[in-house]
Motif scaffolding. Sequence first.
Motif, short mmCIF file in Angstrom:
data_model
loop_
_atom_site.label_atom_id
_atom_site.label_comp_id
_atom_site.label_asym_id
_atom_site.label_seq_id
_atom_site.Cartn_x
_atom_site.Cartn_y
_atom_site.Cartn_z
N ILE A 92 0.93 -1.13 -0.05
CA ILE A 92 0.01 0.09 0.03
C ILE A 92 0.87 1.32 0.07
O ILE A 92 0.28 2.39 0.33
N SER A 93 1.89 1.13 -0.47
CA SER A 93 3.17 2.19 -0.30
C SER A 93 2.60 3.45 -1.01
O SER A 93 2.40 4.69 -0.61
N SER A 94 1.89 3.19 -2.49
CA SER A 94 1.52 4.34 -3.01
C SER A 94 0.13 4.92 -2.46
O SER A 94 -0.01 6.26 -2.65
N GLN A 95 -0.71 4.17 -1.84
CA GLN A 95 -1.89 4.57 -1.24
C GLN A 95 -1.36 5.76 -0.08
O GLN A 95 -2.17 6.53 0.04
N ILE A 96 -0.51 5.30 0.57
CA ILE A 96 0.07 5.85 1.78
C ILE A 96 0.68 7.14 1.41
O ILE A 96 0.52 8.29 1.99
N LYS A 97 1.59 7.10 0.21
CA LYS A 97 2.05 8.36 -0.21
C LYS A 97 0.89 9.31 -0.74
O LYS A 97 0.76 10.65 -0.40
N GLY B 15 -2.52 15.52 2.87
CA GLY B 15 -2.55 16.08 4.27
C GLY B 15 -3.19 15.31 5.28
O GLY B 15 -3.23 15.68 6.36
N TYR B 16 -3.23 13.99 5.14
CA TYR B 16 -3.93 12.92 6.00
C TYR B 16 -2.70 12.49 6.81
O TYR B 16 -1.63 11.88 6.27
N ALA B 17 -3.05 12.34 8.21
CA ALA B 17 -2.11 11.42 8.82
C ALA B 17 -2.67 10.02 8.77
O ALA B 17 -3.74 9.65 9.04
N VAL B 18 -1.60 9.21 8.46
CA VAL B 18 -2.02 7.76 8.11
C VAL B 18 -1.44 6.65 9.43
O VAL B 18 -0.55 6.33 9.27
N PHE B 19 -2.67 6.70 10.04
CA PHE B 19 -2.50 5.79 11.45
C PHE B 19 -2.07 4.40 11.08
O PHE B 19 -2.55 3.75 10.05
N ASP B 20 -1.44 3.67 12.00
CA ASP B 20 -1.13 1.96 11.85
C ASP B 20 -2.48 1.45 11.57
O ASP B 20 -2.48 0.44 10.60
N CYS B 21 -3.41 1.68 12.09
CA CYS B 21 -4.90 0.90 11.98
C CYS B 21 -5.40 1.26 10.48
O CYS B 21 -5.88 0.29 10.04
#
Length: 93
Positions: A25-30, A36-42
């Motif tokens: 999911i690296s492209s989705q996280i980027k 501007g979203y914080a992407v939490f572990d959950c």
Amino acid sequence: MERLSIKTKKILEKSGWTPDRKKDISSQIKYLEDKGYAVFDCVKDVLEQFDGLKFTYEDNGNIEDFIIDPKEGLGDLDRRHYKRFEVTSVALI
């Protein structure tokens, strides 16, 4: 995913999900971080399990579908468009 009902598991499996699914999911996280979203572990855990799955269902005789994909859901909109839906917590003293 031990909290899922048998019915839910069947629906997910029909869409291509397996209990050991772990998608890159690296492209989705980027994408999310660039918006501007914080992407939490959950969130990462959910995306690894379910990102890209397409679900088809019947609604009043019509066949409908949806896909779990941040890019599909957010499109070109920035975080500021969704900020009103965010909940902030205030510490009470």
